[in-house]
Write a protein that holds these residues in place. Structure first.
Motif, mmCIF file in Angstrom:
data_model
loop_
_atom_site.group_PDB
_atom_site.id
_atom_site.type_symbol
_atom_site.label_atom_id
_atom_site.label_comp_id
_atom_site.label_asym_id
_atom_site.label_seq_id
_atom_site.Cartn_x
_atom_site.Cartn_y
_atom_site.Cartn_z
ATOM 1 N N ARG A 56 -0.476 -7.938 -0.397
ATOM 2 C CA ARG A 56 -0.460 -6.796 -1.211
ATOM 3 C C ARG A 56 1.085 -6.870 -2.117
ATOM 4 N NH1 ARG A 56 -5.162 -6.698 0.196
ATOM 5 N NH2 ARG A 56 -6.218 -4.906 1.393
ATOM 6 N N MET A 58 3.263 -3.485 -3.692
ATOM 7 C CA MET A 58 2.885 -1.875 -4.010
ATOM 8 C C MET A 58 4.208 -1.423 -4.574
ATOM 9 S SD MET A 58 3.532 0.083 -0.315
ATOM 10 C CE MET A 58 3.682 1.729 -1.089
ATOM 11 N N GLN A 91 -2.623 -0.110 0.466
ATOM 12 C CA GLN A 91 -4.148 0.552 0.529
ATOM 13 C C GLN A 91 -4.185 1.968 0.885
ATOM 14 O OE1 GLN A 91 -6.976 -1.358 -0.238
ATOM 15 N NE2 GLN A 91 -7.971 0.663 -0.428
ATOM 16 N N LYS A 93 -1.935 4.026 0.069
ATOM 17 C CA LYS A 93 -1.567 4.774 -1.003
ATOM 18 C C LYS A 93 -2.543 4.945 -1.971
ATOM 19 C CE LYS A 93 2.433 4.906 -4.200
ATOM 20 N NZ LYS A 93 3.536 4.127 -4.848
ATOM 21 N N GLN A 94 -3.318 3.978 -2.171
ATOM 22 C CA GLN A 94 -4.655 3.957 -2.882
ATOM 23 C C GLN A 94 -5.356 5.041 -2.687
ATOM 24 O OE1 GLN A 94 -6.288 0.207 -4.043
ATOM 25 N NE2 GLN A 94 -4.200 -0.754 -4.452
ATOM 26 N N ASP A 95 -5.742 4.851 -1.409
ATOM 27 C CA ASP A 95 -6.712 5.668 -0.733
ATOM 28 C C ASP A 95 -6.234 7.480 -0.907
ATOM 29 O OD1 ASP A 95 -8.178 3.815 0.174
ATOM 30 O OD2 ASP A 95 -7.512 3.787 2.340
ATOM 31 N N LYS A 97 -4.514 8.325 -3.260
ATOM 32 C CA LYS A 97 -4.818 8.785 -4.837
ATOM 33 C C LYS A 97 -6.292 9.203 -5.007
ATOM 34 C CE LYS A 97 -1.136 6.095 -7.223
ATOM 35 N NZ LYS A 97 -0.916 4.983 -8.054
ATOM 36 N N LYS A 98 -7.103 8.635 -4.190
ATOM 37 C CA LYS A 98 -8.530 8.953 -4.421
ATOM 38 C C LYS A 98 -9.078 10.093 -3.641
ATOM 39 C CE LYS A 98 -9.835 4.035 -4.664
ATOM 40 N NZ LYS A 98 -10.633 2.800 -4.113
#
Length: 408
Positions: A56, A58, A91, A93-95, A97-98
């Motif tokens: 990963r 980031m 992951q 951080k992506q979650d 944002k969603k």
């Protein structure tokens, strides 16, 4: 791989393609130099152990204030430490944002979480959401809302920070005053919205749980006999003052029946059963309901002329619907009667209080008011003290007379 320093970063010039400079001191910490010249600190790690574990990468932040190289290196150490413990910060951080905002959650709740709530209750919920919840907390991600945020919102609503008085439409007006009662009921609704989010798996816990609210004194205002006399005079004088006769009749029926405002304003002639002496409502806040008519209610209904072509007892003047102007007339009436703090719904509570004073039991009162839950009727339990006190006084007077003791 050189150690990343400010001078090394400043010296890194853009190329035809993006490229990375990796720090020699902290493995996984680096700088991405975009072909457009933008520079950003990054962190690379493996999810799990072994060479086959996925990699990963980031972004920590753009080079410059506040992200200096030393601060970015310290943040990278935290990310790498979490990754070593089996976490996946990129992951997460992506979650994040969603994740939806509280405003979006409220919209989902109104669409899918209201269950069997009545239209009038949904309208009240919508008003509290739009006037209080969204302005105070709507932009926050739902997982970011804390108990402290909820407490602050509770106090802000109580202090009137969400109060407005603005024109809505051609004739409408929104007058939102806030206060402790509104704050308590709004946060109660917020708790229900977050419970819906928990049920949907959007969050793990409800941030409203454990927040102490103000004592909700809803339903604690009752008319005294003197106030009822003053109200009766104001209603009887209302037509002479040019007040709408339909609104005056509605208010009188509310007093004589203990019904809800919406039940009387929307009353249709096919629900009026004068032969058996009942209003038989096909639907109400608690479902089907039969309201017994006493002599006063009979007299009011008997004085109303039926308008041809309208199914409503109180038809609107400018449409095919029902009359809706009762609150405006009520504001004038309560000034005339000197009871400015009394709400229309307090007429229903007053009906119950006089029933208690007349010796009616709580189950009977619950049946008269159409309560589906006995706990709702329990708020009138303390009113039993008045008839008990009166009975005690009567017994005391009798005993005092027999004892030859003067009653002062």
């Amino acid at each position: 791989m050189p150690r990343l320093t400010k001078s090394a970063i400043d010296a890194a010039l853009p190329r035809e393609e993006d490229y990375f400079l990796w720090d020699s001191e902290l493995k996984g910490f680096g700088l991405k130099v975009a072909k457009g010249g933008r520079k950003a600190f990054v962190c690379k790690y493996r999810v799990g152990s072994g060479r086959t574990a996925p990699t990963r990468r980031m972004t920590i932040g753009a080079h410059g204030s506040p992200w200096t190289v030393d601060r970015a290196r310290a943040e990278a150490r935290k990310v790498l430490g979490r990754a070593a413990n089996g976490e996946d910060p990129a992951q997460e951080k992506q979650d994040e944002k969603k994740q939806i905002t509280l405003s979006q959650l409220c919209d989902l709740y109104l669409e899918n979480g209201i269950g069997t709530k009545k239209a009038s209750t949904i309208a009240t919920d919508r008003g509290r959401i739009e006037r209080h919840i969204k302005p105070l907390l709507g932009s926050k991600k739902i997982r970011a809302v804390t108990r402290a945020d909820v407490k602050r919102a509770l106090q802000d609503i109580a202090d009137g920070k969400t109060s407005i008085n603005e024109k809505t439409g051609l004739r409408g007006r929104a007058n939102v005053t806030g206060g402790k009662g509104t704050a308590t009921r709004t946060i109660g609704l917020l708790g229900g919205i977050f419970s819906y989010a928990v049920d949907c798996g959007l969050i793990e816990s409800n941030p409203v749980r454990g927040v102490k609210r103000f004592a909700d004194r809803k339903g604690q205002r009752f008319l005294s006999q003197q106030e009822l006399v003053a109200l009766g005079k104001a209603l009887n004088d209302g037509e002479e003052w040019g007040l709408n006769p339909q609104a005056l009749s509605i208010l009188k029926l509310l007093i004589f029946t203990g019904a809800r405002k919406g039940e009387i304003e929307t009353l249709k002639w096919d629900a009026v059963d004068l032969k058996s002496g009942y209003l038989r409502l096909a639907d109400s806040k608690t479902g089907q309901k039969a309201i017994p008519l006493n002599a006063g209610a009979f007299e009011i209904l008997g004085s109303i002329q039926r308008l041809d072509g309208s199914p409503f007892v109180f038809p609107a003047h400018r449409s095919d619907g029902h009359y809706e102007g009762t609150p405006k007339v009520w504001r004038n009436i309560r000034v005339m009667a000197g009871i400015e703090d009394v709400r229309i719904h307090d007429l229903r509570h007053s009906f119950a209080s006089f029933a208690v004073s007349g010796g009616a039991s709580l189950p009977i009162i619950g049946a008269l008011l159409g309560h589906s839950d006995s706990a709702t009727t329990q708020r009138y339990a303390h009113l039993h003290d008045d008839p008990l006190k009166a009975a005690s006084e009567a017994v005391g007077s009798t005993i005092a007379a027999l004892f030859g003791t003067p009653v002062r």
